[in-house]
Design a protein around this motif. Structure first.
Motif, short mmCIF file in Angstrom:
data_model
loop_
_atom_site.label_atom_id
_atom_site.label_comp_id
_atom_site.label_asym_id
_atom_site.label_seq_id
_atom_site.Cartn_x
_atom_site.Cartn_y
_atom_site.Cartn_z
N HIS A 431 0.81 -1.22 0.00
CA HIS A 431 0.00 0.00 0.00
C HIS A 431 0.84 1.27 0.00
O HIS A 431 0.47 2.27 -0.64
CB HIS A 431 -0.92 0.00 1.22
CG HIS A 431 -1.73 1.25 1.38
ND1 HIS A 431 -2.68 1.66 0.47
CD2 HIS A 431 -1.71 2.20 2.36
CE1 HIS A 431 -3.23 2.79 0.87
NE2 HIS A 431 -2.66 3.14 2.01
N LEU A 438 -0.43 0.47 -3.97
CA LEU A 438 -1.74 -0.06 -4.34
C LEU A 438 -2.82 0.48 -3.40
O LEU A 438 -2.53 0.98 -2.31
CB LEU A 438 -1.73 -1.59 -4.27
CG LEU A 438 -0.71 -2.30 -5.18
CD1 LEU A 438 -0.78 -3.81 -4.94
CD2 LEU A 438 -0.95 -1.98 -6.64
N ALA A 443 -4.17 -4.24 -1.43
CA ALA A 443 -3.00 -4.40 -0.57
C ALA A 443 -3.30 -5.33 0.60
O ALA A 443 -2.47 -6.19 0.96
CB ALA A 443 -2.53 -3.04 -0.06
#
Length: 475
Positions: A431, A438, A443
């Motif tokens: 993340h 993401l 994530a």
């Protein structure tokens, strides 16, 4: 205030109940001579009293960790204090006890050797690189913070203070552990305790309760940052921290009896948890709202909060303590970080460290690399440090779980927190900006998927041959 006292009570109860359970599960053997006795070298293996070892361990693993992290975590509200309590008792204290005691059983070995003994040669070589990287990041983080403050107070350049702190690090890393660390750090450890207890009494005397509508366990972060997984990266040293696994072997080389392990390793982690609770509570209760706290953080970072809270609650004494704390505490963790890095590299190279030239052979190039890292942006260094720190904790917990499984003991006390920290670290990596950037949902799926894969692989490899022994049956 009642909520804070309840949380502190839970931590102390955890030491006497779950901490005792973990101790019995491991099975300390007081009749065995520790490495401090069998390998005494006058440099790194030096017998010291339990009280002194405890205070040094507390200072080594703490520094500013249980202050800055919980202050940042306070933006999330009272839920942050729940993570400190449960993380400390069921993950952090377990992690620290096993990292210390497995080092004692491995002749005072550093964390890569301990991990390698339990998880294999690949894990050992990976940890040799990863642990040294983490320790260099720790050392650099704990140079830049106090250097900036000292530069602001004195009007001199930050670069000059960076050079001065590095000069001290070189000395403290090279001299025998009982000359500086063993003599001064128990005093600084007591300063950390005194500062925290004084602020607790000051908070009690001020009558401050919780603002923002009382005990709201929702996510109160003013910027809307998600609790998962950021809270569990933000608050590390007060709950569970891989940095501790690099520090515990330092005291494993000075502890004189295995029965002292719970007092030193579990006790120091619980003590750090209490300090973290106090600062998290101050961050929540001292300001009228998370937005007000966030405004102070935006203007001067956690150090500004420490100064403002300390001077308000304790006056001039508080101001002096705040400055001493923000300057001395990180420096005392930074130098032990570099000392640990020296010992890890020495173990890898099989280079004895009794002679000064051999210590210099490792230390000088290491400090050059550390200085080069200081040239990077502080915010980037801090984010990498947070991820590397919790990843180290994850690996150490898996290693402890493997030890218990191979011994036919109840490995779930380490396996469950290892699974949780695996999900945290891989979700964060997927993340965060320093990782793959993401969205939080994909994530999280990646983090949970990796945690599941690790769990299945672990259970297949360490499948018990029979029913694990109960605690009462342990030696």
């Amino acid at each position: 205030m009642t909520w804070l006292l309840l949380c502190i009570g839970l931590l102390i109860a955890g030491y006497f109940t779950y901490g005792k359970f973990i101790e019995r599960l491991f099975g300390p053997r007081p009749e065995l001579d520790t490495p401090a006795v069998t390998m005494a070298d006058g440099v790194d293996y030096v017998p010291m009293s339990d009280k002194k070892v405890y205070l040094v361990q507390l200072l080594n693993i703490a520094g500013l960790g249980p202050i800055f992290g919980p202050i940042l975590g306070a933006l999330y509200g009272p839920v942050a204090m729940l993570w400190i309590v449960f993380g400390c008792v069921f993950a952090g204290a377990v992690h620290d006890y096993f990292s210390g005691m497995l080092s004692v059983r491995a002749r005072g070995a550093s964390v890569p050797t301990v991990v390698g003994q339990q998880l294999g040669s690949f894990a050992k070589h990976f940890m040799n690189i990863f642990a040294v990287l983490l320790l260099l990041l720790v050392g650099v983080v704990f140079v830049l913070g106090p250097a900036k403050l000292l530069g602001d107070l004195s009007g001199t350049t930050v670069a000059a203070w960076v050079a001065a702190i590095f000069a001290y690090y070189i000395i403290a890393t090279l001299v025998p552990i009982d000359k500086i660390i063993g003599r001064l750090y128990p005093i600084f450890g007591a300063l950390l305790v005194f500062m925290s207890v004084g602020l607790l009494l000051g908070q009690f005397a001020s009558g401050n309760g919780f603002h923002s509508g009382g005990l709201d366990f929702g996510n109160l972060h003013p910027d809307g940052l998600p609790l998962w997984p950021l809270l569990f990266i933000t608050i590390a040293c007060g709950a569970v921290s891989g940095f501790h696994a690099t520090q515990s072997p330092l005291m494993a080389r000075c502890m004189q009896n295995e029965r002292s392990g719970r007092f030193i390793f579990t006790g120091a982690m619980i003590g750090e948890g209490v300090i973290a609770l106090i600062w998290c509570s101050l961050g929540i209760s001292f300001y009228e709202s998370p937005e007000a706290l966030n405004a102070v953080l935006a203007s001067g970072g956690p150090a500004a909060v420490v100064h403002q809270v300390s001077t308000s609650l304790l006056g001039m004494v508080g101001g002096v303590l705040a400055i001493l704390g923000v300057v001395i505490l990180p420096i005392t963790s930074g130098d032990t970080a570099f000392r640990s890095a020296r010992l890890i590299i020495a173990d890898f190279l099989k280079l004895p460290q009794q002679s000064l030239p051999k210590r210099l052979l490792i230390a000088l190039p290491m400090f050059v690399v550390g200085y080069l890292i200081t040239q990077a942006e502080f915010g980037v260094i801090w984010r990498y440090f947070g991820w590397a720190n919790q990843t180290t904790a994850m690996i150490m917990l898996w290693a402890a779980a493997a030890y218990l499984a191979k011994e036919g003991k109840l490995h779930w006390v380490c396996t469950l927190p290892a699974i949780f920290m695996t999900a945290v670290t891989f979700t964060y990596l997927a993340h965060a900006e320093i990782g793959f950037g993401l969205g939080i949902q994909p994530a999280t799926l990646i983090g949970l998927g990796v945690a599941l894969a690790f769990t299945v692989a672990f259970l297949l490899k360490y499948r018990p041959a029979g029913t694990p022994a109960t605690v009462e049956e342990q030696p």
